[in-house]
Design a protein around this motif. Sequence first.
Motif, PDB file in Angstrom:
ATOM      1  N   SER A 121      -9.321   9.680   6.557  1.00  0.00           N
ATOM      2  CA  SER A 121     -10.760   9.569   6.365  1.00  0.00           C
ATOM      3  C   SER A 121     -11.427   8.909   7.563  1.00  0.00           C
ATOM      4  O   SER A 121     -12.536   9.285   7.946  1.00  0.00           O
ATOM      5  CB  SER A 121     -11.072   8.798   5.081  1.00  0.00           C
ATOM      6  OG  SER A 121     -10.611   7.471   5.185  1.00  0.00           O
ATOM      7  N   ILE A 122     -10.752   7.947   8.189  1.00  0.00           N
ATOM      8  CA  ILE A 122     -11.301   7.352   9.410  1.00  0.00           C
ATOM      9  C   ILE A 122     -11.363   8.404  10.516  1.00  0.00           C
ATOM     10  O   ILE A 122     -12.360   8.511  11.237  1.00  0.00           O
ATOM     11  CB  ILE A 122     -10.463   6.133   9.841  1.00  0.00           C
ATOM     12  CG1 ILE A 122     -10.660   4.988   8.850  1.00  0.00           C
ATOM     13  CG2 ILE A 122     -10.828   5.683  11.256  1.00  0.00           C
ATOM     14  CD1 ILE A 122      -9.719   3.828   9.061  1.00  0.00           C
ATOM     15  N   HIS A 140       1.768   9.536  10.040  1.00  0.00           N
ATOM     16  CA  HIS A 140       1.908   8.208   9.426  1.00  0.00           C
ATOM     17  C   HIS A 140       2.214   8.322   7.931  1.00  0.00           C
ATOM     18  O   HIS A 140       2.971   7.519   7.387  1.00  0.00           O
ATOM     19  CB  HIS A 140       0.654   7.372   9.645  1.00  0.00           C
ATOM     20  CG  HIS A 140       0.561   6.786  11.017  1.00  0.00           C
ATOM     21  ND1 HIS A 140       1.328   5.731  11.438  1.00  0.00           N
ATOM     22  CD2 HIS A 140      -0.200   7.128  12.085  1.00  0.00           C
ATOM     23  CE1 HIS A 140       1.049   5.452  12.688  1.00  0.00           C
ATOM     24  NE2 HIS A 140       0.116   6.283  13.105  1.00  0.00           N
ATOM     25  N   TRP A 163       0.712   7.395   0.517  1.00  0.00           N
ATOM     26  CA  TRP A 163      -0.379   8.365   0.380  1.00  0.00           C
ATOM     27  C   TRP A 163      -1.733   7.701   0.563  1.00  0.00           C
ATOM     28  O   TRP A 163      -2.652   8.281   1.128  1.00  0.00           O
ATOM     29  CB  TRP A 163      -0.298   9.086  -0.961  1.00  0.00           C
ATOM     30  CG  TRP A 163      -0.437   8.194  -2.155  1.00  0.00           C
ATOM     31  CD1 TRP A 163       0.559   7.598  -2.864  1.00  0.00           C
ATOM     32  CD2 TRP A 163      -1.659   7.772  -2.771  1.00  0.00           C
ATOM     33  NE1 TRP A 163       0.042   6.830  -3.873  1.00  0.00           N
ATOM     34  CE2 TRP A 163      -1.315   6.924  -3.850  1.00  0.00           C
ATOM     35  CE3 TRP A 163      -3.003   8.018  -2.542  1.00  0.00           C
ATOM     36  CZ2 TRP A 163      -2.274   6.332  -4.671  1.00  0.00           C
ATOM     37  CZ3 TRP A 163      -3.944   7.423  -3.362  1.00  0.00           C
ATOM     38  CH2 TRP A 163      -3.568   6.611  -4.416  1.00  0.00           C
ATOM     39  N   ALA A 164      -1.868   6.424   0.113  1.00  0.00           N
ATOM     40  CA  ALA A 164      -3.145   5.733   0.267  1.00  0.00           C
ATOM     41  C   ALA A 164      -3.410   5.412   1.741  1.00  0.00           C
ATOM     42  O   ALA A 164      -4.539   5.554   2.217  1.00  0.00           O
ATOM     43  CB  ALA A 164      -3.147   4.464  -0.571  1.00  0.00           C
ATOM     44  N   ALA A 165      -2.364   4.981   2.452  1.00  0.00           N
ATOM     45  CA  ALA A 165      -2.530   4.711   3.882  1.00  0.00           C
ATOM     46  C   ALA A 165      -2.859   5.993   4.635  1.00  0.00           C
ATOM     47  O   ALA A 165      -3.700   5.999   5.540  1.00  0.00           O
ATOM     48  CB  ALA A 165      -1.266   4.074   4.439  1.00  0.00           C
ATOM     49  N   VAL A 200       0.856  -1.183   0.000  1.00  0.00           N
ATOM     50  CA  VAL A 200       0.000   0.000   0.000  1.00  0.00           C
ATOM     51  C   VAL A 200       0.890   1.230   0.000  1.00  0.00           C
ATOM     52  O   VAL A 200       1.769   1.361   0.857  1.00  0.00           O
ATOM     53  CB  VAL A 200      -0.914  -0.009   1.248  1.00  0.00           C
ATOM     54  CG1 VAL A 200      -1.752   1.243   1.299  1.00  0.00           C
ATOM     55  CG2 VAL A 200      -1.772  -1.235   1.258  1.00  0.00           C
ATOM     56  N   ILE A 227      -4.406   8.664   3.442  1.00  0.00           N
ATOM     57  CA  ILE A 227      -5.782   9.062   3.143  1.00  0.00           C
ATOM     58  C   ILE A 227      -6.764   8.181   3.911  1.00  0.00           C
ATOM     59  O   ILE A 227      -7.773   8.663   4.421  1.00  0.00           O
ATOM     60  CB  ILE A 227      -6.039   8.999   1.628  1.00  0.00           C
ATOM     61  CG1 ILE A 227      -5.302  10.147   0.936  1.00  0.00           C
ATOM     62  CG2 ILE A 227      -7.519   9.062   1.319  1.00  0.00           C
ATOM     63  CD1 ILE A 227      -5.371  10.108  -0.564  1.00  0.00           C
ATOM     64  N   ALA A 228      -6.470   6.890   4.018  1.00  0.00           N
ATOM     65  CA  ALA A 228      -7.364   5.984   4.752  1.00  0.00           C
ATOM     66  C   ALA A 228      -7.433   6.374   6.224  1.00  0.00           C
ATOM     67  O   ALA A 228      -8.520   6.446   6.805  1.00  0.00           O
ATOM     68  CB  ALA A 228      -6.883   4.549   4.593  1.00  0.00           C
ATOM     69  N   VAL A 229      -6.276   6.642   6.825  1.00  0.00           N
ATOM     70  CA  VAL A 229      -6.253   7.016   8.240  1.00  0.00           C
ATOM     71  C   VAL A 229      -6.961   8.350   8.439  1.00  0.00           C
ATOM     72  O   VAL A 229      -7.737   8.529   9.375  1.00  0.00           O
ATOM     73  CB  VAL A 229      -4.795   7.067   8.754  1.00  0.00           C
ATOM     74  CG1 VAL A 229      -4.723   7.676  10.130  1.00  0.00           C
ATOM     75  CG2 VAL A 229      -4.205   5.668   8.782  1.00  0.00           C
ATOM     76  N   ALA A 277      -2.621  11.114  11.076  1.00  0.00           N
ATOM     77  CA  ALA A 277      -2.609  10.725   9.665  1.00  0.00           C
ATOM     78  C   ALA A 277      -1.432  11.353   8.937  1.00  0.00           C
ATOM     79  O   ALA A 277      -0.751  10.696   8.139  1.00  0.00           O
ATOM     80  CB  ALA A 277      -3.917  11.138   8.997  1.00  0.00           C
TER      81      ALA A 277
END
Length: 168
Positions: free
Chosen positions: A71-72, A127, A63-65, A60, A67-69, A124
């Motif tokens: 958004s959560i 990370h 940047w995707a990780a 992964v 964005i996921a963190v 976020a």
Amino acid sequence: MDVNRYTRPRTESEATLEAKRIITEACQPEPQFPTFHRDDTERPPVGDAPPVRQDDRRIVPAWAAGIAVASIGVGAGCTGLGCASWLLFNGLSEVSVPGLERFAAVIIAPFAGLALVITAAGVAIHHAMASTTTNNTTHIYEGPVTQTENNEKTETRGFMVWVRKQVN
């Protein structure tokens, strides 16, 4: 078009004919369509090389990780703000002398939700900045090889979690 056909009552013979038509139409078998197709033709050869195992190494991206963190965190913060506004409006609707303690908690709740959102955004960002992707690349070196040992000392400070690294 015969308009009276739909407005006047049917006779016994017309009703019998219509009933037979409906029953025969309902008892007709449905047309069968093929549900699969198998192609048995021989595959053409592409080359003479043997097949090579290709391991699945999905990584992964950072940047995707991030964005996921984020958004959560934003979702949790929005839920907290929604709960805080619900508490605020319920508290405002029941303001009385005994309800002032609950009202004070309602006033503090939006600030707690905002602090939750800021904390989630900080985590976020941290990370996303700290994560690295590993490259599975093999290099073949020709020549002398030296080995160096580095000792890293990390120090974490502050609300937004800034990290300083010192390499000795």
